[in-house]
Design a protein around this motif. Sequence first.
Motif, PDB file in Angstrom:
ATOM      1  N   ALA A   1       0.823  -1.210   0.000  1.00  0.00           N
ATOM      2  CA  ALA A   1       0.000   0.000   0.000  1.00  0.00           C
ATOM      3  C   ALA A   1       0.857   1.260   0.000  1.00  0.00           C
ATOM      4  O   ALA A   1       0.473   2.276  -0.584  1.00  0.00           O
ATOM      5  N   GLU A   2       2.026   1.196   0.646  1.00  0.00           N
ATOM      6  CA  GLU A   2       2.943   2.336   0.623  1.00  0.00           C
ATOM      7  C   GLU A   2       3.399   2.637  -0.802  1.00  0.00           C
ATOM      8  O   GLU A   2       3.549   3.796  -1.188  1.00  0.00           O
ATOM      9  N   GLY A   3       3.681   1.596  -1.559  1.00  0.00           N
ATOM     10  CA  GLY A   3       4.013   1.763  -2.972  1.00  0.00           C
ATOM     11  C   GLY A   3       5.445   2.120  -3.284  1.00  0.00           C
ATOM     12  O   GLY A   3       5.826   2.170  -4.458  1.00  0.00           O
ATOM     13  N   ASP A   4       6.278   2.374  -2.266  1.00  0.00           N
ATOM     14  CA  ASP A   4       7.662   2.772  -2.550  1.00  0.00           C
ATOM     15  C   ASP A   4       8.661   2.000  -1.691  1.00  0.00           C
ATOM     16  O   ASP A   4       9.753   2.492  -1.402  1.00  0.00           O
ATOM     17  N   VAL A   5       8.295   0.796  -1.299  1.00  0.00           N
ATOM     18  CA  VAL A   5       9.207  -0.060  -0.548  1.00  0.00           C
ATOM     19  C   VAL A   5       9.954  -0.929  -1.550  1.00  0.00           C
ATOM     20  O   VAL A   5       9.358  -1.676  -2.316  1.00  0.00           O
ATOM     21  N   ASP A   6      11.280  -0.824  -1.562  1.00  0.00           N
ATOM     22  CA  ASP A   6      12.086  -1.514  -2.569  1.00  0.00           C
ATOM     23  C   ASP A   6      12.266  -2.989  -2.278  1.00  0.00           C
ATOM     24  O   ASP A   6      12.263  -3.824  -3.185  1.00  0.00           O
ATOM     25  N   VAL A   7      12.477  -3.311  -0.994  1.00  0.00           N
ATOM     26  CA  VAL A   7      12.785  -4.681  -0.587  1.00  0.00           C
ATOM     27  C   VAL A   7      11.990  -4.994   0.672  1.00  0.00           C
ATOM     28  O   VAL A   7      11.860  -4.140   1.561  1.00  0.00           O
ATOM     29  N   VAL A   8      11.483  -6.223   0.750  1.00  0.00           N
ATOM     30  CA  VAL A   8      10.829  -6.686   1.979  1.00  0.00           C
ATOM     31  C   VAL A   8      11.546  -7.949   2.432  1.00  0.00           C
ATOM     32  O   VAL A   8      11.788  -8.863   1.632  1.00  0.00           O
ATOM     33  N   ILE A   9      11.892  -7.992   3.721  1.00  0.00           N
ATOM     34  CA  ILE A   9      12.610  -9.146   4.267  1.00  0.00           C
ATOM     35  C   ILE A   9      11.700  -9.920   5.222  1.00  0.00           C
ATOM     36  O   ILE A   9      10.881  -9.344   5.940  1.00  0.00           O
ATOM     37  N   PHE A  10      11.875 -11.243   5.207  1.00  0.00           N
ATOM     38  CA  PHE A  10      11.123 -12.146   6.075  1.00  0.00           C
ATOM     39  C   PHE A  10      12.127 -13.009   6.832  1.00  0.00           C
ATOM     40  O   PHE A  10      12.852 -13.792   6.222  1.00  0.00           O
ATOM     41  N   ASP A  11      12.154 -12.887   8.151  1.00  0.00           N
ATOM     42  CA  ASP A  11      13.070 -13.650   9.001  1.00  0.00           C
ATOM     43  C   ASP A  11      12.270 -14.705   9.753  1.00  0.00           C
ATOM     44  O   ASP A  11      11.394 -14.371  10.554  1.00  0.00           O
ATOM     45  N   TYR A  12      12.572 -15.984   9.503  1.00  0.00           N
ATOM     46  CA  TYR A  12      11.810 -17.077  10.102  1.00  0.00           C
ATOM     47  C   TYR A  12      12.603 -17.926  11.097  1.00  0.00           C
ATOM     48  O   TYR A  12      12.009 -18.707  11.835  1.00  0.00           O
ATOM     49  N   LEU A  13      13.923 -17.832  11.115  1.00  0.00           N
ATOM     50  CA  LEU A  13      14.708 -18.894  11.729  1.00  0.00           C
ATOM     51  C   LEU A  13      15.217 -18.581  13.133  1.00  0.00           C
ATOM     52  O   LEU A  13      15.538 -17.446  13.456  1.00  0.00           O
ATOM     53  N   ALA A  14      15.284 -19.643  13.926  1.00  0.00           N
ATOM     54  CA  ALA A  14      15.974 -19.677  15.206  1.00  0.00           C
ATOM     55  C   ALA A  14      16.471 -21.110  15.360  1.00  0.00           C
ATOM     56  O   ALA A  14      16.083 -21.998  14.586  1.00  0.00           O
ATOM     57  N   GLU A  15      17.326 -21.357  16.353  1.00  0.00           N
ATOM     58  CA  GLU A  15      17.855 -22.702  16.510  1.00  0.00           C
ATOM     59  C   GLU A  15      16.731 -23.707  16.768  1.00  0.00           C
ATOM     60  O   GLU A  15      16.739 -24.829  16.246  1.00  0.00           O
ATOM     61  N   ILE A  16      15.744 -23.308  17.570  1.00  0.00           N
ATOM     62  CA  ILE A  16      14.608 -24.194  17.830  1.00  0.00           C
ATOM     63  C   ILE A  16      13.881 -24.494  16.528  1.00  0.00           C
ATOM     64  O   ILE A  16      13.494 -25.641  16.256  1.00  0.00           O
ATOM     65  N   THR A  17      13.701 -23.470  15.697  1.00  0.00           N
ATOM     66  CA  THR A  17      13.013 -23.654  14.422  1.00  0.00           C
ATOM     67  C   THR A  17      13.742 -24.659  13.547  1.00  0.00           C
ATOM     68  O   THR A  17      13.127 -25.517  12.905  1.00  0.00           O
ATOM     69  N   LEU A  18      15.066 -24.557  13.512  1.00  0.00           N
ATOM     70  CA  LEU A  18      15.845 -25.475  12.689  1.00  0.00           C
ATOM     71  C   LEU A  18      15.705 -26.917  13.166  1.00  0.00           C
ATOM     72  O   LEU A  18      15.650 -27.847  12.350  1.00  0.00           O
ATOM     73  N   SER A  19      15.646 -27.122  14.470  1.00  0.00           N
ATOM     74  CA  SER A  19      15.484 -28.487  14.969  1.00  0.00           C
ATOM     75  C   SER A  19      14.114 -29.039  14.588  1.00  0.00           C
ATOM     76  O   SER A  19      13.975 -30.230  14.270  1.00  0.00           O
ATOM     77  N   ILE A  20      13.085 -28.191  14.612  1.00  0.00           N
ATOM     78  CA  ILE A  20      11.746 -28.616  14.183  1.00  0.00           C
ATOM     79  C   ILE A  20      11.761 -28.964  12.697  1.00  0.00           C
ATOM     80  O   ILE A  20      11.194 -29.975  12.264  1.00  0.00           O
ATOM     81  N   MET A  21      12.424 -28.118  11.904  1.00  0.00           N
ATOM     82  CA  MET A  21      12.512 -28.372  10.468  1.00  0.00           C
ATOM     83  C   MET A  21      13.285 -29.652  10.176  1.00  0.00           C
ATOM     84  O   MET A  21      12.979 -30.376   9.221  1.00  0.00           O
ATOM     85  N   ALA A  22      14.305 -29.941  10.994  1.00  0.00           N
ATOM     86  CA  ALA A  22      15.087 -31.159  10.786  1.00  0.00           C
ATOM     87  C   ALA A  22      14.214 -32.395  10.975  1.00  0.00           C
ATOM     88  O   ALA A  22      14.306 -33.363  10.194  1.00  0.00           O
ATOM     89  N   ARG A  23      13.367 -32.376  12.009  1.00  0.00           N
ATOM     90  CA  ARG A  23      12.473 -33.525  12.220  1.00  0.00           C
ATOM     91  C   ARG A  23      11.474 -33.654  11.078  1.00  0.00           C
ATOM     92  O   ARG A  23      11.157 -34.767  10.643  1.00  0.00           O
ATOM     93  N   ALA A  24      10.992 -32.506  10.571  1.00  0.00           N
ATOM     94  CA  ALA A  24      10.041 -32.550   9.458  1.00  0.00           C
ATOM     95  C   ALA A  24      10.701 -33.111   8.199  1.00  0.00           C
ATOM     96  O   ALA A  24      10.111 -33.924   7.477  1.00  0.00           O
ATOM     97  N   ARG A  25      11.930 -32.697   7.925  1.00  0.00           N
ATOM     98  CA  ARG A  25      12.632 -33.178   6.734  1.00  0.00           C
ATOM     99  C   ARG A  25      12.951 -34.665   6.844  1.00  0.00           C
ATOM    100  O   ARG A  25      12.951 -35.390   5.833  1.00  0.00           O
TER     101      ARG A  25
END
Length: 575
Positions: free
Chosen positions: A27-51
């Motif tokens: 809606a702002e219309g002038d944002v060049d880049v948007v970043i999404f941060d998802y990770l933490a060590e706990i998250t990686l361990s959850i992802m490892a079990r899923a993989r």
Amino acid sequence: MGAGKLRIGGACGFWGETDMALPQFLAEGDVDVVIFDYLAEITLSIMARARAKDPAAGFATDFPAVLAPHLTAIAEQGMRIVSNAGGLNPGACAEALRGLIAEAGLDLSVAVVTGDDLTGRATEFAEMREMFSGDPFPPVESVASINAYLGAFPIAAALAEGADIVITGRTVDSALALGPAIHAFGWARTDWDALAGGSLAGHILECGPQATGGNFTDWAEIAPTLVDIGYPIAELVPDGSFQLSKPAGTGGLVSRETVAEQMLYEVGDPASYVLPDVVCDLSDVTIAEEAPGVVRVAGARGRPGPSTYKVSATYADGWRISMPWFLAGADAEAKARLFAEVALQRARAKLRARNLAGYGEVWVETFGDPAGQIALILAARHAEPQALTLLLKEATGFALAAPPGLASYGGLRPRPSPVVRLFSFLLPKDAVPVDGKPVASAAPVPEQARPTIDAPKAAEIADPVSVPLHRIAVARSGDKGDIANIGVVPRDPASAPCLWAALTEEAVAAHFADRIDGPVARHFLPGTGAINLVLHGALGGGGMASLRLDPQGKTYAQILLAMPVTVPRALLEEQ
């Protein structure tokens, strides 16, 4: 991107974040880049079990779903997206997104940064020692994930090759913003101050609305607006300084205090905040309100980055269980403690009768009104899940014989869950090929010493008065493994000497005596008058290894803000 500036929006701070940020930025219309941060060590361990269960899993499945409704608008605006949503399977994440892009009939390029996942090389690290505790490397069969924290230059390279969306595995969180800044401004690997400024922008953006009023000490002042809190936008210029704001018409608050709280969040020693590309010195950073809702951040300094990557492994170390109970009435806390002790005595007796080992760790925690109503957490750790099921059975079986006023959530029976521990070590960069290629690095530069920071001089306090710390400061806390970090920012920089005099290592250690078993260190930041407190051995192992109700230290700042401090009465009158 406007001439000489780059506008980056921070849309996500963890896996599970709401999806309200991206529409704000579009809606702002002038944002060049948007970043999404998802990770933490706990998250990686959850992802490892899923993989392990599904080779196509192991990434943040939220990410493609969040982008899907907005892909056409992203393409029309020329917005670029950078995220570490790839987790342990960035290729699969990219393929999922490419499928959605094809369904929409769009031509958006998706690039992947690889090289951080070292899980398959676990046997190579058997002689490594944990960088903080000195413990030996865990049994290889127990390891769930091993990831190097990569830097920003591979992201910049992907953008330079024309990528519209860049997906990474484990990078340092701030690299998600630093990479686009390197690409936009052509920063070299030796532009230390600029790299430090871009890293600071990324650090402030990486937790989304924590920079715009989320988790803010003075939350009550903005409570009615939190329903539509705005997400942060950093407008960087070539020297690495930036303005921070939020989308027009959104809730929350951008102020000196909200941004300063986030600057200190989980940085350890702010004069030596070590990242793969640069060692940042935040001591003299200034944060100034230039207009309502607009704050300028400047003064970050940089030193040559390390020749190593930090690598973090997660591994299984037995099982844990945590049981919530409630007791009410007179002497509620005494009743809660008795209930926990009897349950433990009964369970331990049965373990001995079966020739089983005792509980490796037990944690009993109470909170509430000791004379009225108490919440009780009874938690334990053991190598065998059956031993924890036994403790649950004994606690439940004691209910009818327990002191009066006992209650629990109806139908809630907790189950043993795996204990996941963190093991960190350093690895030479040339041992971690990125995107299948050796890591390019700057020409060798002699290591520069940490700068010496002069602490505030003690001043005589005229007409002293004792007040809770929150009267003169705001604060935020978080974790780094078993270390709690509390950043304390004076409401008025003139009170910095009072803060320094009050928040000694000894006083802070005494305030948290029932929670920490390690030393306290403190660091002064002249640019803001702030103090960063680092509490070692403060979180019962931290993360999923901890039995505590708050394993990430999120409540520690609020606990500290109740601590009484002595200040001159005139200082309070000036506020």
